[in-house]
Design an enzyme around this catalytic site. Sequence first.
Site, PDB file in Angstrom:
ATOM      1  N   ASP A   1      -9.979  -0.956  34.836  1.00  9.47           N
ATOM      2  CA  ASP A   1     -10.180   0.496  34.960  1.00  9.47           C
ATOM      3  C   ASP A   1     -11.081   0.744  36.151  1.00  9.47           C
ATOM      4  OD1 ASP A   1      -8.767   1.240  32.752  1.00  9.47           O
ATOM      5  OD2 ASP A   1     -10.489   1.199  31.401  1.00  9.47           O
TER       6      ASP A   1
ATOM      7  N   ASP B   1      -5.459   2.341  24.139  1.00  9.67           N
ATOM      8  CA  ASP B   1      -5.415   1.122  24.953  1.00  9.67           C
ATOM      9  C   ASP B   1      -5.150  -0.135  24.117  1.00  9.67           C
ATOM     10  OD1 ASP B   1      -5.756   2.278  27.409  1.00  9.67           O
ATOM     11  OD2 ASP B   1      -7.933   2.123  27.404  1.00  9.67           O
TER      12      ASP B   1
ATOM     13  N   ASP C   1     -10.634   1.100  27.230  1.00 10.24           N
ATOM     14  CA  ASP C   1     -11.699   1.716  26.446  1.00 10.24           C
ATOM     15  C   ASP C   1     -11.158   2.728  25.447  1.00 10.24           C
ATOM     16  OD1 ASP C   1     -10.905   3.591  28.299  1.00 10.24           O
ATOM     17  OD2 ASP C   1     -12.820   3.716  29.342  1.00 10.24           O
TER      18      ASP C   1
ATOM     19  N   GLU D   1     -12.266 -39.181  16.621  1.00 10.46           N
ATOM     20  CA  GLU D   1     -12.201 -38.124  15.610  1.00 10.46           C
ATOM     21  C   GLU D   1     -13.056 -36.907  15.964  1.00 10.46           C
ATOM     22  OE1 GLU D   1     -13.344 -41.120  15.157  1.00 10.46           O
ATOM     23  OE2 GLU D   1     -15.426 -40.975  14.511  1.00 10.46           O
TER      24      GLU D   1
HETATM   25  P1  ATP Z   1     -10.303   5.078  34.258  1.00  8.38           P
HETATM   26  O1  ATP Z   1      -8.995   4.850  33.597  1.00  8.38           O
HETATM   27  O2  ATP Z   1     -10.471   4.388  35.539  1.00  8.38           O
HETATM   28  O3  ATP Z   1     -11.475   4.941  33.358  1.00  8.38           O
HETATM   29  P2  ATP Z   1     -10.729   7.892  34.420  1.00  8.38           P
HETATM   30  O4  ATP Z   1     -11.969   7.854  33.674  1.00  8.38           O
HETATM   31  O5  ATP Z   1     -10.728   8.604  35.697  1.00  8.38           O
HETATM   32  O6  ATP Z   1     -10.135   6.537  34.779  1.00  8.38           O
HETATM   33  P3  ATP Z   1      -9.647   9.468  32.372  1.00  8.38           P
HETATM   34  O7  ATP Z   1     -10.931   9.527  31.693  1.00  8.38           O
HETATM   35  O8  ATP Z   1      -8.417   9.189  31.594  1.00  8.38           O
HETATM   36  O9  ATP Z   1      -9.590   8.444  33.503  1.00  8.38           O
HETATM   37  O10 ATP Z   1      -9.484  10.836  33.162  1.00  8.38           O
HETATM   38  C1  ATP Z   1      -8.259  11.200  33.731  1.00  8.38           C
HETATM   39  C2  ATP Z   1      -8.412  12.537  34.387  1.00  8.38           C
HETATM   40  O11 ATP Z   1      -8.775  13.495  33.397  1.00  8.38           O
HETATM   41  C3  ATP Z   1      -9.518  12.579  35.423  1.00  8.38           C
HETATM   42  O12 ATP Z   1      -9.022  12.260  36.688  1.00  8.38           O
HETATM   43  C4  ATP Z   1      -9.976  14.003  35.364  1.00  8.38           C
HETATM   44  O13 ATP Z   1      -9.202  14.795  36.219  1.00  8.38           O
HETATM   45  C5  ATP Z   1      -9.700  14.420  33.922  1.00  8.38           C
HETATM   46  N1  ATP Z   1     -10.918  14.381  33.126  1.00  8.38           N
HETATM   47  C6  ATP Z   1     -11.764  13.363  32.992  1.00  8.38           C
HETATM   48  N2  ATP Z   1     -12.767  13.664  32.159  1.00  8.38           N
HETATM   49  C7  ATP Z   1     -12.546  14.935  31.745  1.00  8.38           C
HETATM   50  C8  ATP Z   1     -13.222  15.826  30.855  1.00  8.38           C
HETATM   51  N3  ATP Z   1     -14.322  15.480  30.223  1.00  8.38           N
HETATM   52  N4  ATP Z   1     -12.691  17.028  30.682  1.00  8.38           N
HETATM   53  C9  ATP Z   1     -11.555  17.388  31.298  1.00  8.38           C
HETATM   54  N5  ATP Z   1     -10.884  16.615  32.128  1.00  8.38           N
HETATM   55  C10 ATP Z   1     -11.359  15.400  32.372  1.00  8.38           C
END
Ligand code: ATP
Length: 866
Positions: free
Chosen positions: A325, A614, A610, A283
């Site tokens: 990611d 998602d 994140d 049990e």
């Molecule tokens: P992961 O999915 O691996 O976390 P990541 O952080 O590169 O990837 P995102 O944060 O979605 O993905 O960013 C995608 C794209 O957006 C980046 O490659 C960059 O060119 C652009 N990006 C990221 N942060 C900024 C920001 N604060 N302002 C403007 N463009 C950004």
Amino acid sequence: MIYYNKTTQETLDAHQVSMNGLSTEGVRSRQQQYGFNELQEGKRKTIVQLFFEQFKDFLVIILLIAAIISGFLGEFESTIVILVVVILNAILGTVQHLKAEKSLDSLKAMAAPIAKVLRNGQVVEIPSREVVVGDILQLDAGDFISADGRVLQSYSLQINESSLTGESLPIEKMTDAINEDEVGIGDQKNMVFSGTFVTNGRGTILVTSIGMQTEIGKIANLLDSAKEKKTPLQVSLDHFGKRLAFAIIVICIVIFALDLFRGRELVDSFMFAVSLAVAAIPEALSSIVTIVLAFGTQKMAKENAIVRKLHAVESLGGISVICSDKTGTLTQNKMTVQKVYIDKREIPHNELELNNELQNKLLVMSLLCNDSVTADEKEIGDPTEVALVNFGKVYGLDELVVRAQFKRIGEVPFDSNRKLMSTVNQFGDKTYMITKGAVDVLLSRIIKIETSNGIVEATEQQFEQIRNANQSLSEQGLRILAFAYKELSPKQQIDMNDEQDFVFVGLVAMMDPPRNESKQAVADCISAGIKPVMITGDHKITAAAIAKQIGILNDPSEAIEGREIEKLTDEQLKAKVENISVYARVSPEHKIRIVKAWQEKGNIVAMTGDGVNDGPALKQADIGVAMGITGTEVAKDASSMILTDDNFSTIVKAVSNGRSIYNNIKNSIKFLLSGNTGAILVVLFATLFALPAPFAPVHLLFINLLTDSLPAIAIGLEPHNKKVMKDSPRNIKEPLLNKSFTTQVGLEGLLIAAVTVIAFQIGLSTGDSVIASTMAFATLCLSRLFHGFSCRSKESIFKIGLFTNKTTWLAFIMGAILLHVVLLVPALMDIFEVAVLTGMQLMTIYGLAFLSFAIIQLCKLIFIRK
Ligand code: ATP
């Protein structure tokens, strides 16, 4: 759109002042007033309630009935013994339950949602349930809203209210002031509600009601959804337990009938049959799973993995694919600007000239289109933007000074779907929109290019040059941002539709090095038969370069982009999925398709996430893993595990822990089942050969309810063995109680039964059946205690280390002491129906019990090596 006005700011200031003075007592009394704790936590069981719950067990009820019957028939000793054993068992059960509950509670507390409130003039993060009426909450994309409130500020604030209304399209929220001017805005547009979440933009709200007073509190019963469901293993064990119990009860009835037929007293036969049922029915199976899971998850939490759903631990051991990611999980998320591309030239990060107008402009833009700050060596905000702030500091530019000079009057926040961020800044009497973002996205919105010779129309040749620069920087594993601007008419408000017709200024390339642990963790994954896959919003070439460094990718052909996935049908993606290690420029919808494709190929998939979007992919995955530091509340809510350090290697450690925990559960169950099998085989043997009863009922109760539960828990606490990562993932569809497991249970049970029968026969040869049953009881009890060591692992105890699990020693010693108290203390001998044994008889018992252990160990040494 930007809905920011003075009225709102005044309200905000006024509340800020009032919130500065809010005391802890004030907060508490408001919480009680609004009944929030009640809504979140439900009613707790007291220790007394828990203790009495232990008596609800079907078998315990039968025992109690048996005790009452024997009391009526004048057999007071039996009544007392049963009661003592049952009470001791209930105490043990209550203590274990409380301990398990405590570990699970601390897990829940760690995974509790947080809210950002203005307290003492500062934005602080607190557990959502501590929010009170009058608080000012700051909302960002991905936040869960934990209270009802009135909107004070809105920057394109959009809310998903599907939990309340069923409507999945986000609703834009605005302040009262704008509300009055707008046509067609409903009366709920200035309110946000608990249980909904922010899909886009940001804002601040004034909390108007919490807990049971909120809209969702009035209509929903959250308590039900908060209940922890049984895990699949527990369900299947319950099912197995019920079938086994039925079979055992049938056997017990047969033995009861045979006993009566042979002229045994009705009460004795009844007591014996009941005790045998208690001894044979496992049990405790389901509760052992809970206890081992509770302690195992506690350990995982210490290693930065918080398990939100217990069933996840079972699936962890079966994971065959981890989709992770890149940024922050496989890499450090500590970005530093390395190079700049401007006016057809690549310039190292420390060789810019401030008196070059174009270069100066790029630096200023990178500080204005930016929400991050660095002060007193603290870096606050998105690491990509922090890198830009630090970049400015190299040239003596302070972000706050620059931002004060060119005031921001509007913005469209960054979102990883759009991959852009824009601000509107006042430059004297001129208004400019500054935009930064992914190169491929921003380039398609460029019409002009600024060069040292002024602004020129963009030509295809110039685009080609920029793309080539982007390609060569990306190949170095750098993450690139493009910068552009355009002039606006004064006071023009913007939204994402305005993100076009820009003047291109330049590119900024930054380095985000892989985490030190990533390479090893990837290698561990591969040797454990797990495929690591990188899924990122970043550029394909940057992603592939990093993936190659850490061993995820071998050949560039293993990397594809999100838009290529769009061209594939589900079937085509499924056919291709095993050959792809890197997915770049991926959107959340792609993530779901990737997970499904792997799952359809029979894999158990873990997926990290994140962002606000998602959620569905995290839910679709067998194990959704949310980032504890950078993850949104929405992602955390959809996940079954949260990483408090956002580190890929923590997932691999969690898989290893998951595999170990599953093995421990399996070993505990094996211990319980094989011991029970041993007992029932001895009884069957005696019944078949018409021998006297080998055990008194109290013997079986003593072993099953007391001495057996100690090693069962100790086995569950077996330290984790690194070797588990040398095996392939477990086939999750394969039942725990498979053929090889049941064969082992049967064989080990047979061995325990054999030594017990030998002891019994030796005892019978003295002509005294009480000596015989005492010897059988002691041998069964001691060999089961020894068996606790053998069940620690499939390997021999000498291989895993005799003293590597100290709790098994503790369990053995405590069990042995209990046994000897019963065997040697004269006052108890009568109650436990044992005879005085000679030294020789005791030695025989020790020898036989040890013999069963030695044979199992020898078999392990011989067969496991093979
Ligand atoms: P992961 O999915 O691996 O976390 P990541 O952080 O590169 O990837 P995102 O944060 O979605 O993905 O960013 C995608 C794209 O957006 C980046 O490659 C960059 O060119 C652009 N990006 C990221 N942060 C900024 C920001 N604060 N302002 C403007 N463009 C950004």
